[in-house]
Design an enzyme around this catalytic site. Structure first.
Site, PDB file in Angstrom:
ATOM      1  CG  ASN A 150      -0.417  -0.510   2.422  1.00 45.93           C
ATOM      2  OD1 ASN A 150       0.761  -0.145   2.574  1.00 45.93           O
ATOM      3  ND2 ASN A 150      -1.393  -0.497   3.507  1.00 45.93           N
ATOM      4  NE  ARG A 288       1.987   1.540  12.390  1.00 47.86           N
ATOM      5  CZ  ARG A 288       1.519   1.291  10.894  1.00 47.86           C
ATOM      6  NH1 ARG A 288       1.695   2.860  10.619  1.00 47.86           N
ATOM      7  NH2 ARG A 288       1.943  -0.103  10.640  1.00 47.86           N
ATOM      8  CD  GLN A 317      -4.758   3.506  13.916  1.00 46.01           C
ATOM      9  OE1 GLN A 317      -3.820   4.250  13.344  1.00 46.01           O
ATOM     10  NE2 GLN A 317      -4.322   2.375  13.338  1.00 46.01           N
ATOM     11  CG  HIS A 336      -4.556   3.731  10.171  1.00 44.65           C
ATOM     12  ND1 HIS A 336      -3.302   3.071  10.582  1.00 44.65           N
ATOM     13  CD2 HIS A 336      -3.563   4.276   9.168  1.00 44.65           C
ATOM     14  CE1 HIS A 336      -2.950   3.016  10.369  1.00 44.65           C
ATOM     15  NE2 HIS A 336      -2.991   3.301   8.906  1.00 44.65           N
TER      16      HIS A 336
END
Length: 382
Positions: A150, A288, A317, A336
């Site tokens: 990704n 992050r 998260q 996210h």
């Protein structure tokens, strides 16, 4: 049809990139039916809106029929926190745990100790910092991710966020949905990207793609990393290497975080380091959340030292409702999402399937996918 072609090409590319030699560790090639647990976010009503939505609980990476037809048990859940969660029930006897950075299953040393049958930890995507990598290495586990799956998705998202901050887009959008119209309230801090100095902290796969995408905007490009990028790419992008991070920071109008979360980078951007940046700096962080000192970022946004902060990564998260980044001024935060586009999902689903196939056969993974192998951590996590 186009999405099928993306998936097929991803499978072929990943399958052709690795070695076929047998792993020497018997643990990794043990025969028999396996219990595989996947932890993903729930799609709910959105699952039926796109047949290629595979990166969720309902889509299960498209692996269910394949795994169950081979006699394996496949359990998928989004319930990952607390002593009574669904994941915790399966920790003692699972063999493989698959998770994503977007809804991470935090694999602590305590969970590793309980997981007597655990052999393999797979990340559907990039970034395995949700795993206690030191504990995984000491336990002889293999940790791997779908490297490169990704990077385009994240680099494109970073470019979008830079433009959103530079052009002061969010206040304008809020004006529209609230029925307001105040051009001055937007224009007083809207700028062109051309001529600005953009520095990426980290110039790995994502950082390099970002530099290439920024080149047409005629920015001044800087980068800081452990090693210099290829001289040809430096020439192509015009990017200049900055060995000293703290010396680079005050040169930048815009700073993009592109480094992995490690013990060295955790909390790296605290109050003192943020103070070294120019007043009015813009920051994009899709790396992050824990690389930043949460309260220091919120305070700097409130004071105006940070004129804009955008990203999709938080710690923890999902972000709790009282997370200070939700309420700080001058932010353009989202959940996210940058690396879980439909295209990215198809790529990392194909990559996970490829590694599971290799695992069942006792074959090596593509070398670049390993985060922990035979007790050794990948260089970026040491």
């Amino acid at each position: 049809m186009a999405m099928k072609q993306v998936a097929n090409s991803a499978i072929k590319a990943i399958a052709n990139s690795g070695s076929s030699s047998l792993l020497t560790r018997q643990l990794h090639a043990s025969p028999g039916s396996k219990k595989i647990v996947g932890v993903f976010y729930k799609a709910n009503e959105y699952f039926t809106k796109n047949p290629n939505f595979v990166g969720c609980v309902e889509g299960a990476l498209g692996l269910r029929q394949w795994l169950e037809s081979q006699g394996h048990q496949y359990i998928v859940t989004d319930d990952k926190e607390g002593p009574d969660c669904e994941l915790e029930k399966h920790i003692p006897d699972l063999h493989v745990l698959i998770s994503t950075p977007f809804h991470p299953a935090y694999v602590t040393a305590e969970r590793i100790k309980k997981a007597k049958n655990l052999q393999l930890l797979l990340t559907a995507g990039i970034g395995s910092d949700h795993v206690d990598l030191k504990a995984a290495a000491e336990a002889g586990l293999t940790v791997a991710e779908v490297t490169g799956s990704n990077v385009v998705s994240v680099a494109e998202d970073e470019l979008m966020r830079i433009l959103i901050l530079v052009r002061n887009f969010v206040p304008g959008y809020h004006q529209v949905i609230t029925g307001d119209w105040n051009v001055a309230g937007i224009a007083y801090r809207a700028y062109d990207l051309e001529g600005k100095t953009v520095g990426t902290i980290g110039a790995g796969r994502i950082g390099k793609l970002l530099l290439q995408r920024l080149k047409p905007f005629n920015c001044n490009l800087l980068y800081h990393d452990r090693v210099k990028i290829d001289p040809e790419l430096e020439k192509q992008t015009g990017a200049k290497f900055e060995e000293d991070l703290d010396a680079m920071l005050p040169k930048c109008d815009i700073i993009v975080i592109n480094m992995p979360l490690t013990e060295k980078t955790r909390g790296m951007f605290d109050k003192d380091r943020i103070a070294k940046m120019n007043k009015g700096v813009l920051i994009v962080n899709n790396a992050r959340g824990a690389i930043m000192d949460t309260q220091a970022v919120a305070d700097a946004c409130s004071s105006g030292h940070i004129a804009g902060y955008s990203g999709d990564v938080w710690y923890p998260q999902p972000a709790p409702k009282d997370h200070p980044w939700r309420y700080m001024p001058n932010q353009a935060m989202t959940p996210h999402i940058s690396g879980t586009t439909i295209d990215a999902q198809l790529r990392y689903a194909a990559g996970v399937k490829d590694m599971l196939e290799r695992y069942f056969k006792g074959e090596d993974f593509p070398e670049q996918n390993y985060i922990v192998k035979a007790g050794e951590l990948a260089p970026q996590y040491r």
